[in-house]
Write a protein that holds these residues in place. Structure first.
Motif, PDB file in Angstrom:
ATOM      1  N   UNK A   1     -18.175   9.372  -9.531  1.00 35.20           N
ATOM      2  CA  UNK A   1     -16.757   8.990  -9.442  1.00 35.20           C
ATOM      3  C   UNK A   1     -16.403   8.027 -10.586  1.00 35.20           C
ATOM      4  N   UNK A   2     -15.242   8.275 -11.201  1.00 34.89           N
ATOM      5  CA  UNK A   2     -14.766   7.360 -12.239  1.00 34.89           C
ATOM      6  C   UNK A   2     -13.864   6.283 -11.620  1.00 34.89           C
ATOM      7  N   UNK A   3     -13.926   5.090 -12.185  1.00 38.97           N
ATOM      8  CA  UNK A   3     -13.057   4.011 -11.704  1.00 38.97           C
ATOM      9  C   UNK A   3     -12.124   3.582 -12.833  1.00 38.97           C
ATOM     10  N   UNK A   4     -10.839   3.591 -12.536  1.00 38.43           N
ATOM     11  CA  UNK A   4      -9.803   3.072 -13.435  1.00 38.43           C
ATOM     12  C   UNK A   4      -9.123   1.914 -12.714  1.00 38.43           C
ATOM     13  N   UNK A   5      -8.333   1.140 -13.420  1.00 39.31           N
ATOM     14  CA  UNK A   5      -7.679   0.052 -12.717  1.00 39.31           C
ATOM     15  C   UNK A   5      -6.640  -0.665 -13.536  1.00 39.31           C
ATOM     16  N   UNK A   6      -6.134  -1.693 -12.918  1.00 36.87           N
ATOM     17  CA  UNK A   6      -5.106  -2.539 -13.522  1.00 36.87           C
ATOM     18  C   UNK A   6      -5.581  -3.981 -13.433  1.00 36.87           C
ATOM     19  N   UNK A   7      -5.487  -4.692 -14.555  1.00 41.59           N
ATOM     20  CA  UNK A   7      -5.836  -6.097 -14.548  1.00 41.59           C
ATOM     21  C   UNK A   7      -4.587  -6.912 -14.869  1.00 41.59           C
ATOM     22  N   UNK A   8      -4.309  -7.888 -14.032  1.00 45.41           N
ATOM     23  CA  UNK A   8      -3.125  -8.726 -14.225  1.00 45.41           C
ATOM     24  C   UNK A   8      -3.197  -9.894 -13.262  1.00 45.41           C
ATOM     25  N   UNK A   9      -2.241 -10.781 -13.353  1.00 45.44           N
ATOM     26  CA  UNK A   9      -2.206 -11.904 -12.410  1.00 45.44           C
ATOM     27  C   UNK A   9      -0.776 -12.415 -12.312  1.00 45.44           C
ATOM     28  N   UNK A  10      -0.029 -12.014 -11.255  1.00 42.39           N
ATOM     29  CA  UNK A  10      -0.503 -11.277 -10.079  1.00 42.39           C
ATOM     30  C   UNK A  10      -0.376  -9.768 -10.261  1.00 42.39           C
ATOM     31  N   UNK A  11      -1.110  -8.985  -9.463  1.00 40.83           N
ATOM     32  CA  UNK A  11      -0.972  -7.530  -9.490  1.00 40.83           C
ATOM     33  C   UNK A  11      -0.593  -6.973  -8.113  1.00 40.83           C
ATOM     34  N   UNK A  12      -0.322  -7.860  -7.185  1.00 38.63           N
ATOM     35  CA  UNK A  12      -0.125  -7.508  -5.776  1.00 38.63           C
ATOM     36  C   UNK A  12       0.762  -6.315  -5.511  1.00 38.63           C
ATOM     37  N   UNK A  13       1.914  -6.229  -6.181  1.00 37.01           N
ATOM     38  CA  UNK A  13       2.872  -5.185  -5.824  1.00 37.01           C
ATOM     39  C   UNK A  13       2.900  -4.038  -6.827  1.00 37.01           C
ATOM     40  N   UNK A  14       1.785  -3.836  -7.522  1.00 40.02           N
ATOM     41  CA  UNK A  14       1.777  -2.808  -8.560  1.00 40.02           C
ATOM     42  C   UNK A  14       2.008  -1.409  -7.989  1.00 40.02           C
ATOM     43  N   UNK A  15       2.761  -0.626  -8.741  1.00 37.38           N
ATOM     44  CA  UNK A  15       3.032   0.761  -8.363  1.00 37.38           C
ATOM     45  C   UNK A  15       2.053   1.720  -9.038  1.00 37.38           C
ATOM     46  N   UNK A  16       1.169   1.182  -9.885  1.00 40.96           N
ATOM     47  CA  UNK A  16       0.251   2.053 -10.632  1.00 40.96           C
ATOM     48  C   UNK A  16      -0.787   2.753  -9.759  1.00 40.96           C
ATOM     49  N   UNK A  17      -1.397   2.079  -8.754  1.00 42.79           N
ATOM     50  CA  UNK A  17      -2.419   2.791  -7.978  1.00 42.79           C
ATOM     51  C   UNK A  17      -1.906   4.097  -7.336  1.00 42.79           C
ATOM     52  N   UNK A  18      -0.779   4.089  -6.592  1.00 39.50           N
ATOM     53  CA  UNK A  18      -0.355   5.370  -6.011  1.00 39.50           C
ATOM     54  C   UNK A  18       0.002   6.416  -7.074  1.00 39.50           C
ATOM     55  N   UNK A  19       0.551   5.957  -8.194  1.00 35.21           N
ATOM     56  CA  UNK A  19       0.949   6.899  -9.257  1.00 35.21           C
ATOM     57  C   UNK A  19      -0.285   7.594  -9.843  1.00 35.21           C
ATOM     58  N   UNK A  20      -1.321   6.825 -10.170  1.00 33.30           N
ATOM     59  CA  UNK A  20      -2.523   7.422 -10.770  1.00 33.30           C
ATOM     60  C   UNK A  20      -3.322   8.214  -9.735  1.00 33.30           C
ATOM     61  N   UNK A  21      -3.387   7.698  -8.519  1.00 31.84           N
ATOM     62  CA  UNK A  21      -4.192   8.413  -7.516  1.00 31.84           C
ATOM     63  C   UNK A  21      -3.536   9.741  -7.140  1.00 31.84           C
ATOM     64  N   UNK A  22      -2.209   9.818  -7.242  1.00 27.77           N
ATOM     65  CA  UNK A  22      -1.532  11.102  -7.022  1.00 27.77           C
ATOM     66  C   UNK A  22      -1.952  12.104  -8.096  1.00 27.77           C
ATOM     67  N   UNK A  23      -2.154  11.619  -9.310  1.00 26.43           N
ATOM     68  CA  UNK A  23      -2.580  12.508 -10.402  1.00 26.43           C
ATOM     69  C   UNK A  23      -4.003  13.002 -10.154  1.00 26.43           C
ATOM     70  N   UNK A  24      -4.906  12.106  -9.708  1.00 27.42           N
ATOM     71  CA  UNK A  24      -6.288  12.531  -9.448  1.00 27.42           C
ATOM     72  C   UNK A  24      -6.301  13.597  -8.345  1.00 27.42           C
ATOM     73  N   UNK A  25      -5.490  13.347  -7.326  1.00 30.19           N
ATOM     74  CA  UNK A  25      -5.457  14.290  -6.206  1.00 30.19           C
ATOM     75  C   UNK A  25      -4.899  15.647  -6.645  1.00 30.19           C
ATOM     76  N   UNK A  26      -3.827  15.610  -7.434  1.00 27.25           N
ATOM     77  CA  UNK A  26      -3.197  16.867  -7.862  1.00 27.25           C
ATOM     78  C   UNK A  26      -4.150  17.702  -8.719  1.00 27.25           C
ATOM     79  N   UNK A  27      -4.985  17.043  -9.514  1.00 26.72           N
ATOM     80  CA  UNK A  27      -5.869  17.788 -10.425  1.00 26.72           C
ATOM     81  C   UNK A  27      -7.310  17.872  -9.913  1.00 26.72           C
TER      82      UNK A  27
END
Ligand code: NAP
Length: 265
Positions: A1-27
């Motif tokens: 399994x590959x791991x990608x992510x977002x680094x920031x401070x704060x990152x609490x309300x990031x919209x990136x995880x659902x957006x990228x995980x939808x791409x992994x699921x679709x493909x």
């Protein structure tokens, strides 16, 4: 399994995880996208640790975009902008990119707006403004930067090269422009616009980098004036699309990513 992510401070309300995980699921890609929140003075250890742990790619957000520039091998555009928002760990040292710029140009292209040879006004000269100004100039626009703090606009215009700059009193230039981008934080969670409505007209294509609310006052007034309007979620989407394609080598499933993003907004 590959791991990608977002680094920031704060990152609490990031919209990136659902957006990228939808791409992994679709493909059908075996990957996860997670958020990391290191202390503000520990970004160097975080990037080193990510490389050591075999993390495949990181997006970078506030307040680390400038710091990461010095921790990776930046591509020429990221170096000119002075900020990295995407790190690719497939090379040593890891490479750094700025997909916010692609987020801007791909948003216009997606809406059928040709940028080459157009007159553009960028309002704002902070982190987003820098990416927007370089992106539009590289796409062939003549760029004018208008910012509350005139010196910052002048510095940005000089680093872009061939751009002009001024204070918010130069927004009247919008009357003769084809493209307008709001890259200030004005309008975020408030019913305010950085641009007096009287400057808006039907020959404009208007992108608002602000995506909360989705329809800002600027976009509402631009639409009323007959302009083409592009909300900030498109810019957010396409910076993610560009990062995904860079990391995986696959064409991104744009509709799946867009659906996942807009479901959370
Ligand atoms: P930033 O670096 O803090 O820059 C803020 C900019 O807004 C500066 O140009 C600042 O002018 C201007 N500004 C702030 N308050 C103002 C006011 N009351 N009147 C006029 N100008 C004002 O922030 P940033 O990172 O560039 O982000 C700006 C906006 O873009 C935020 O809303 C952010 O969420 C959004 N953004 C969206 C995306 C996307 O993918 N859609 C990506 C990045 C950022 P001064 O220089 O005079 O202070």
């Amino acid at each position: 399994m590959q791991v990608f992510g977002l680094v920031g401070n704060p990152v609490g309300h990031s919209l990136s995880p659902p957006m990228h995980e939808a791409a992994y699921e679709a493909l059908g890609i075996d990957a996860r996208y997670v958020t990391f929140e290191p202390a503000v003075d520990e970004i160097d250890r975080a990037v080193e640790g990510a490389a050591a742990l075999g993390i495949a790619g990181l997006n970078v957000t506030i307040p680390f975009k400038r710091d990461v520039l010095d921790l990776v091998d930046p591509d020429p555009l990221a170096a000119r902008i002075g900020a990295v928002n995407t790190v690719d760990f497939s090379t040593t040292p890891p490479s750094g990119h700025n997909t916010d710029a692609a987020g801007v140009t791909r948003s216009f292209t997606h809406h059928g707006v040709d940028l080459d040879g157009r007159d553009a006004v960028v309002v704002g000269a902070g982190g987003a403004g820098r990416a927007v100004a370089f992106a539009l100039a590289d796409a062939g626009c003549a760029v004018h930067v208008a910012n509350r703090t005139v010196e910052t606009a002048e510095e940005l215009a000089a680093s872009v090269g061939g751009a002009t700059a001024g204070g918010l009193d130069t927004l009247e230039r919008i009357a003769g422009a084809d493209v307008l981008v709001n890259a200030t934080s004005v309008g975020m969670d408030e019913d305010a616009s950085p641009v007096p409505a009287e400057h808006l007209h039907g020959d404009l294509a208007v992108l608002d980098a602000v995506y909360s609310p989705i329809e800002t006052r600027l976009l509402r007034e631009a639409r009323a004036a007959g302009a083409t309007t592009i909300d900030g979620a498109w810019m957010l989407l396409f910076q993610g699309v560009d990062a995904f394609e860079r990391w995986t080598g696959h064409d991104a499933p744009v509709d799946a990513m867009n659906d996942a993003l807009r479901a959370r907004l």
